[in-house]
Write a protein that holds these residues in place. Structure first.
Motif, PDB file in Angstrom:
ATOM      1  N   ASP A 350       0.907  -1.123   0.031  1.00  0.00           N
ATOM      2  CA  ASP A 350      -0.163  -0.012   0.089  1.00  0.00           C
ATOM      3  C   ASP A 350       0.861   1.370   0.081  1.00  0.00           C
ATOM      4  OD1 ASP A 350       0.959  -0.704   2.614  1.00  0.00           O
ATOM      5  OD2 ASP A 350      -0.697   0.441   3.593  1.00  0.00           O
ATOM      6  N   GLN A 351       2.068   1.236   0.620  1.00  0.00           N
ATOM      7  CA  GLN A 351       3.104   2.304   0.279  1.00  0.00           C
ATOM      8  C   GLN A 351       3.810   2.482  -0.861  1.00  0.00           C
ATOM      9  OE1 GLN A 351       3.458   4.142   3.158  1.00  0.00           O
ATOM     10  NE2 GLN A 351       1.720   2.991   4.107  1.00  0.00           N
ATOM     11  N   LYS A 352       3.697   1.588  -1.564  1.00  0.00           N
ATOM     12  CA  LYS A 352       4.517   1.229  -2.789  1.00  0.00           C
ATOM     13  C   LYS A 352       3.729   1.443  -4.138  1.00  0.00           C
ATOM     14  CE  LYS A 352       7.954  -1.775  -4.929  1.00  0.00           C
ATOM     15  NZ  LYS A 352       7.743  -3.060  -5.464  1.00  0.00           N
ATOM     16  N   VAL A 353       2.637   0.941  -4.269  1.00  0.00           N
ATOM     17  CA  VAL A 353       1.699   0.862  -5.365  1.00  0.00           C
ATOM     18  C   VAL A 353       0.828   2.052  -5.517  1.00  0.00           C
ATOM     19  CG1 VAL A 353       0.344  -0.419  -6.679  1.00  0.00           C
ATOM     20  CG2 VAL A 353       2.117  -1.689  -5.269  1.00  0.00           C
ATOM     21  N   TYR A 377     -18.298 -15.624 -11.792  1.00  0.00           N
ATOM     22  CA  TYR A 377     -17.725 -14.632 -12.515  1.00  0.00           C
ATOM     23  C   TYR A 377     -16.348 -14.855 -12.096  1.00  0.00           C
ATOM     24  CZ  TYR A 377     -22.430 -12.769 -12.930  1.00  0.00           C
ATOM     25  OH  TYR A 377     -23.633 -12.437 -13.407  1.00  0.00           O
ATOM     26  N   PRO A 378     -15.405 -14.301 -12.871  1.00  0.00           N
ATOM     27  CA  PRO A 378     -13.973 -14.034 -12.472  1.00  0.00           C
ATOM     28  C   PRO A 378     -13.639 -12.620 -11.733  1.00  0.00           C
ATOM     29  CG  PRO A 378     -14.224 -13.574 -14.962  1.00  0.00           C
ATOM     30  CD  PRO A 378     -15.571 -13.743 -14.636  1.00  0.00           C
ATOM     31  N   VAL A 379     -12.574 -12.415 -11.036  1.00  0.00           N
ATOM     32  CA  VAL A 379     -12.268 -11.065 -10.345  1.00  0.00           C
ATOM     33  C   VAL A 379     -10.994 -10.813 -11.089  1.00  0.00           C
ATOM     34  CG1 VAL A 379     -11.263 -10.132  -8.521  1.00  0.00           C
ATOM     35  CG2 VAL A 379     -13.510 -11.242  -8.379  1.00  0.00           C
ATOM     36  N   ILE A 380     -10.767  -9.602 -11.691  1.00  0.00           N
ATOM     37  CA  ILE A 380      -9.604  -9.098 -12.049  1.00  0.00           C
ATOM     38  C   ILE A 380      -8.868  -8.225 -11.295  1.00  0.00           C
ATOM     39  CG2 ILE A 380      -8.560  -7.898 -14.106  1.00  0.00           C
ATOM     40  CD1 ILE A 380     -11.197  -8.664 -15.798  1.00  0.00           C
ATOM     41  N   ILE A 381      -7.629  -8.544 -10.897  1.00  0.00           N
ATOM     42  CA  ILE A 381      -6.649  -7.835 -10.169  1.00  0.00           C
ATOM     43  C   ILE A 381      -6.124  -6.526 -11.058  1.00  0.00           C
ATOM     44  CG2 ILE A 381      -5.092  -7.383  -8.464  1.00  0.00           C
ATOM     45  CD1 ILE A 381      -5.915 -10.157  -7.385  1.00  0.00           C
ATOM     46  N   ARG A 382      -5.934  -5.178 -10.643  1.00  0.00           N
ATOM     47  CA  ARG A 382      -5.190  -4.381 -11.507  1.00  0.00           C
ATOM     48  C   ARG A 382      -4.278  -3.591 -10.470  1.00  0.00           C
ATOM     49  NH1 ARG A 382      -3.488  -2.370 -15.828  1.00  0.00           N
ATOM     50  NH2 ARG A 382      -4.008  -0.539 -16.923  1.00  0.00           N
ATOM     51  N   ALA A 383      -2.963  -3.352 -10.617  1.00  0.00           N
ATOM     52  CA  ALA A 383      -2.147  -2.819  -9.692  1.00  0.00           C
ATOM     53  C   ALA A 383      -1.237  -1.877 -10.572  1.00  0.00           C
ATOM     54  CB  ALA A 383      -1.557  -3.541  -8.781  1.00  0.00           C
ATOM     55  N   VAL A 384      -1.454  -0.584 -10.320  1.00  0.00           N
ATOM     56  CA  VAL A 384      -0.526   0.135 -11.339  1.00  0.00           C
ATOM     57  C   VAL A 384       0.065   1.530 -10.559  1.00  0.00           C
ATOM     58  CG1 VAL A 384      -1.754  -0.077 -13.475  1.00  0.00           C
ATOM     59  CG2 VAL A 384      -2.436   1.889 -11.873  1.00  0.00           C
ATOM     60  N   ILE A 394       2.509  -1.465 -14.920  1.00  0.00           N
ATOM     61  CA  ILE A 394       1.945  -2.230 -13.701  1.00  0.00           C
ATOM     62  C   ILE A 394       2.782  -2.623 -12.713  1.00  0.00           C
ATOM     63  CG2 ILE A 394       0.183  -3.377 -15.475  1.00  0.00           C
ATOM     64  CD1 ILE A 394       2.516  -5.867 -14.870  1.00  0.00           C
ATOM     65  N   GLU A 395       2.337  -3.062 -11.699  1.00  0.00           N
ATOM     66  CA  GLU A 395       3.299  -3.246 -10.618  1.00  0.00           C
ATOM     67  C   GLU A 395       3.582  -5.088 -10.828  1.00  0.00           C
ATOM     68  OE1 GLU A 395       4.609  -1.769  -8.184  1.00  0.00           O
ATOM     69  OE2 GLU A 395       5.543  -3.579  -6.944  1.00  0.00           O
ATOM     70  N   GLN A 396       4.941  -5.129 -10.665  1.00  0.00           N
ATOM     71  CA  GLN A 396       5.267  -6.730 -10.842  1.00  0.00           C
ATOM     72  C   GLN A 396       5.072  -7.361  -9.654  1.00  0.00           C
ATOM     73  OE1 GLN A 396       8.432  -7.533 -13.362  1.00  0.00           O
ATOM     74  NE2 GLN A 396       8.339  -5.760 -14.555  1.00  0.00           N
ATOM     75  N   ILE A 397       3.834  -7.780  -9.129  1.00  0.00           N
ATOM     76  CA  ILE A 397       3.789  -8.423  -7.937  1.00  0.00           C
ATOM     77  C   ILE A 397       4.238  -9.731  -7.692  1.00  0.00           C
ATOM     78  CG2 ILE A 397       1.736  -9.135  -6.044  1.00  0.00           C
ATOM     79  CD1 ILE A 397       0.344  -6.858  -7.395  1.00  0.00           C
ATOM     80  N   GLU A 398       4.732 -10.173  -6.488  1.00  0.00           N
ATOM     81  CA  GLU A 398       5.450 -11.551  -6.185  1.00  0.00           C
ATOM     82  C   GLU A 398       4.145 -12.380  -6.368  1.00  0.00           C
ATOM     83  OE1 GLU A 398       7.694 -11.296  -2.982  1.00  0.00           O
ATOM     84  OE2 GLU A 398       8.684  -9.618  -3.327  1.00  0.00           O
ATOM     85  N   TRP A 399       4.470 -13.610  -7.042  1.00  0.00           N
ATOM     86  CA  TRP A 399       3.616 -14.780  -7.044  1.00  0.00           C
ATOM     87  C   TRP A 399       3.034 -14.936  -6.011  1.00  0.00           C
ATOM     88  CZ3 TRP A 399       1.339 -15.599 -11.569  1.00  0.00           C
ATOM     89  CH2 TRP A 399       1.748 -15.366 -12.432  1.00  0.00           C
ATOM     90  N   PRO A 400       3.793 -15.288  -4.752  1.00  0.00           N
ATOM     91  CA  PRO A 400       3.074 -15.854  -3.386  1.00  0.00           C
ATOM     92  C   PRO A 400       2.025 -14.746  -2.705  1.00  0.00           C
ATOM     93  CG  PRO A 400       5.402 -16.030  -3.422  1.00  0.00           C
ATOM     94  CD  PRO A 400       5.385 -15.255  -4.456  1.00  0.00           C
ATOM     95  N   CYS A 420      -7.830 -13.280 -12.044  1.00  0.00           N
ATOM     96  CA  CYS A 420      -6.850 -12.845 -13.284  1.00  0.00           C
ATOM     97  C   CYS A 420      -6.021 -11.663 -12.711  1.00  0.00           C
ATOM     98  CB  CYS A 420      -7.564 -12.526 -14.571  1.00  0.00           C
ATOM     99  SG  CYS A 420      -8.659 -13.937 -15.083  1.00  0.00           S
ATOM    100  N   TYR A 421      -4.916 -11.512 -13.412  1.00  0.00           N
ATOM    101  CA  TYR A 421      -4.162 -10.357 -13.266  1.00  0.00           C
ATOM    102  C   TYR A 421      -4.141  -9.566 -14.413  1.00  0.00           C
ATOM    103  CZ  TYR A 421      -0.615  -7.251 -11.096  1.00  0.00           C
ATOM    104  OH  TYR A 421       0.081  -6.086 -10.671  1.00  0.00           O
ATOM    105  N   ASP A 422      -4.130  -8.241 -14.387  1.00  0.00           N
ATOM    106  CA  ASP A 422      -4.164  -7.407 -15.775  1.00  0.00           C
ATOM    107  C   ASP A 422      -2.813  -6.726 -15.908  1.00  0.00           C
ATOM    108  OD1 ASP A 422      -4.338  -5.541 -17.641  1.00  0.00           O
ATOM    109  OD2 ASP A 422      -6.054  -4.411 -16.676  1.00  0.00           O
ATOM    110  N   LEU A 423      -2.318  -7.113 -16.809  1.00  0.00           N
ATOM    111  CA  LEU A 423      -0.881  -6.752 -17.120  1.00  0.00           C
ATOM    112  C   LEU A 423      -0.642  -5.476 -18.217  1.00  0.00           C
ATOM    113  CD1 LEU A 423       0.822 -10.416 -17.875  1.00  0.00           C
ATOM    114  CD2 LEU A 423       1.224  -8.904 -15.802  1.00  0.00           C
ATOM    115  N   SER A 424      -1.673  -4.658 -18.541  1.00  0.00           N
ATOM    116  CA  SER A 424      -1.718  -3.894 -19.471  1.00  0.00           C
ATOM    117  C   SER A 424      -1.222  -2.576 -18.967  1.00  0.00           C
ATOM    118  CB  SER A 424      -3.281  -3.630 -20.133  1.00  0.00           C
ATOM    119  OG  SER A 424      -4.022  -4.635 -20.032  1.00  0.00           O
ATOM    120  N   PRO A 425      -0.283  -1.776 -19.600  1.00  0.00           N
ATOM    121  CA  PRO A 425       0.148  -0.583 -19.395  1.00  0.00           C
ATOM    122  C   PRO A 425      -1.093   0.507 -19.836  1.00  0.00           C
ATOM    123  CG  PRO A 425       1.242  -1.280 -21.173  1.00  0.00           C
ATOM    124  CD  PRO A 425       0.217  -2.343 -20.626  1.00  0.00           C
ATOM    125  N   LYS A 426      -0.891   1.762 -19.565  1.00  0.00           N
ATOM    126  CA  LYS A 426      -1.364   2.967 -19.927  1.00  0.00           C
ATOM    127  C   LYS A 426      -0.541   3.623 -20.714  1.00  0.00           C
ATOM    128  CE  LYS A 426      -4.395   7.103 -19.092  1.00  0.00           C
ATOM    129  NZ  LYS A 426      -5.043   7.786 -18.054  1.00  0.00           N
TER     130      LYS A 426
END
Ligand code: XMP
Length: 434
Positions: A350-353, A377-384, A394-400, A420-426
Motif C-alpha cells: 500500500d506504501q509502494k503501489v 464470475y472472475p475477479v480481475i486484479i489491477r495494480a499500477v 503495472i506493478e510486478q507483484i510477487e507470485w506468493p 486474473c491479473y491485468d498486465l496492461s500498461p496505459k
C-alpha cells in the motif's frame, strides 16, 4: 499573487503538459490555457511573465487552423512560438528539440527573457489559492462534494482554511463506495465541519437510475448528473449557496477533451455536468497534477495516510462492475477490493503501489468447487504505478502474494470462481476498465 506565471497556450500540441511540468521543475509556475484566451484574461492573471504558443498537429478545429488573438502581442509580455507560424512572436522554433536542449531553452526563456522568479512552491500556491477563493466567494456559501478521495479532501482542507464555516460539505453515498468508506470520511471531517457536514445515503436512488444501463459513458453521465441533482437538492435545503467546489485536477480536463483533444472518457466532475447547472464552480486544483495535489495536502497539514491514499474515481465501484451494475457483482467487487487492500497493506504494498483495485466483468466461466461444477464470475486484479495518471505501468507483484489474494477471493467472495491479473500498461488500457 505570490507566483510568477508562464502561460502555455494550446495550439494543438500534445506536449503542453510536458512543457508546463518542465517549467514547474525550474521552480516557476506554469499554466496551460486555450489558444483563444483574451488579453484581459491574461491581465487578470496578474503575474504572467511569458507566453509560449505551443503548436502541433491538432491545430485544426472544426476544419480551420486555430490561432491566438492578435491583442495578446500588445501586452508587453515576451511571446515565443513553437511549431506555429507567427510573425509577431519574439522568437519562433520549428519544433521542440530533444529533452535536454528544450529544458535549457526553457530555462533561458523563463529566467533571462521573461525575468521570472523561481517562486513556485506549495506554500505560495496555497496562499494564492486562499486569496483567490476569498476573492471569488466573498461572504457567500460553497457546497463541496466530499467523496473522501485525495482530491476532494485536499479541496475541503483548502476551503476550510480559506472560508471556514462558509463551507458546507455533502458526502453522498451513491451505493458505489468501497467497504466502510463513507464511515471513514465522516469520522475524518466531522470534527472540523460539525453541522456543516451533511451525509446523504442515496444508494437506492443511484442504483435505480443505473438499472439496465451498460454503456460505460452512459453510466458515467448518469452518475455525474445524479450527483449534481443530489447537490442541488441539498443546496435548496441550505440557505443561499451560490458555489459548487470540485476537486477537478488537470488530467480530468485533458481527458474530458479540451478544444484540441478529443474525449478519451468523460470524467464525472467535468463531462457529467448538466446544462442547467445552477452553481458557479470553485475548482482550486484544476491546474495541478496528481503528485502536486498530494504535496498541497501535505502543505495543508492533512495526515500522511489520507494524502497518500490511492485515488478513487468519482463514479466509484460503478466503473469496476463492467456493463450493467448488478447487486451480485457489485458485492463481489466490494468484497474482493477489501481483501486486496487488506493483503496489500500486510505486504507493505500500500506504501509502494499507486493504485490497486479489482474489477468484475459481465461474463461467467465454468469452475469446480467441492467436486461440483460452478458457473461464476472472475475477479480481475489491477495494480499500477504512475506519476500523473496520464501514463501508467503495472506493478510486478510477487507470485506468493498474488496466490494468497487469489485463494482468499475465491474462498471468501460469493459468486466468484477465478482470479486474473491485468498486465496492461496505459496507454494500451486506461487505469480503470470503463
Ligand atoms: P483512467 O482510467 O482515465 O484513470 O486512466 C486515471 C485516474 O483517474 C481516476 N478516474 C477518475 N477520477 N473521476 C475522478 O475523479 C472520474 O470520473 C474518474 N475516472 C477515472 C482513475 O481511478 C485513475 O486514478
Amino acid at each position: 499573487m505570490k507566483q510568477d506565471n508562464i502561460l502555455v497556450l494550446d495550439l494543438g500540441s500534445s506536449e503542453n503538459t510536458t512543457i508546463a511540468r518542465w517549467i514547474r521543475e525550474l521552480g516557476v509556475y506554469s499554466e496551460i490555457h486555450a489558444h483563444d484566451i483574451t488579453a484581459q484574461n491574461i491581465q487578470d492573471l496578474k503575474t504572467v511573465k511569458g507566453i509560449i504558443l505551443n503548436g502541433g498537429v491538432n491545430n485544426i478545429v472544426d476544419g480551420e487552423a486555430i490561432d491566438v488573438l492578435d491583442e495578446i502581442y500588445n501586452l508587453n509580455i515576451p511571446v515565443i512560438s513553437v511549431e506555429h507560424p507567427s510573425t509577431q512572436a519574439a522568437q519562433t522554433l520549428d519544433k521542440w528539440p530533444n529533452e535536454e536542449e528544450t529544458k535549457s531553452f526553457l530555462k533561458e526563456f523563463v529566467f533571462d527573457t521573461c525575468k521570472a522568479e523561481a517562486n513556485w512552491n506549495m506554500k505560495n500556491f496555497v496562499e494564492d489559492q486562499i486569496a483567490l477563493i476569498r476573492q471569488q466567494v466573498g461572504n457567500k456559501k460553497v457546497l463541496l462534494a466530499l467523496s473522501g478521495g485525495v482530491d476532494s479532501s485536499v479541496v475541503a482542507a483548502l476551503l476550510i482554511k480559506a472560508i471556514g464555516k462558509q463551507l458546507v460539505c455533502v458526502h453522498v453515498n451513491h451505493g458505489l463506495m468501497r467497504k466502510n468508506e463513507s464511515e471513514g470520511v465522516i469520522a475524518m471531517f466531522e470534527k472540523d465541519l460539525e453541522e456543516n457536514l451533511v451525509y446523504v445515503n442515496a444508494s437506492e436512488r443511484f442504483l435505480g437510475k443505473l438499472k439496465g444501463v451498460s454503456e460505460p459513458e452512459e453510466k458515467r453521465k448518469i452518475i455525474g448528473n445524479e450527483f449534481i441533482r443530489v447537490f442541488e437538492e441539498e443546496a435548496r435545503k441550505q440557505d443561499g449557496i451560490d458555489f459548487l467546489a470540485q476537486g477537478t485536477i488537470y488530467p480530468d480536463i485533458v481527458e474530458s477533451g479540451t478544444k484540441t483533444h478529443s474525449v478519451v472518457k468523460s470524467h464525472h466532475n467535468v463531462g457529467g455536468l448538466p446544462d442547467d447547472l445552477q452553481f458557479e464552480l470553485v475548482e482550486p486544483l484544476f491546474q495541478l497534477f496528481k503528485d502536486e495535489v498530494r504535496a498541497c495536502g501535505v502543505e495543508l497539514g492533512l495526515p500522511h495516510d489520507m494524502v497518500y491514499r490511492q485515488p478513487f474515481p468519482g463514479p466509484g465501484l460503478g466503473v469496476r462492475v463492467l456493463g450493467e451494475i448488478e447487486p451480485e457483482r457489485l458485492e463481489a467487487v466490494r468484497e474482493s477490493d477489501a481483501i486486496l487492500r487488506e493483503e496489500f497493506a500486510l505486504a507493505g504494498l500500500d506504501q509502494k503501489v499507486w493504485q490497486y483495485f479489482t474489477v468484475v466483468p459481465n461474463f461467467k466461466s465454468v469452475g469446480v468447487r467441492n467436486n461440483e461444477r460452478t458457473y461464476e464470475y472472475p475477479v480481475i486484479i489491477r495494480a499500477v504505478n504512475t506519476i500523473d495518471a496520464m501514463t501508467a505501468s503495472i506493478e510486478q507483484i510477487e507470485w506468493p502474494i498474488l496466490i494468497k489474494i487469489t485463494d482468499r477471493i475465491i474462498n471468501e467472495v460469493k459468486h466468484v470462481n477465478r482470479v486474473c491479473y491485468d498486465l496492461s500498461p496505459k496507454p494500451g488500457g486506461t487505469i480503470e476498465w470503463e
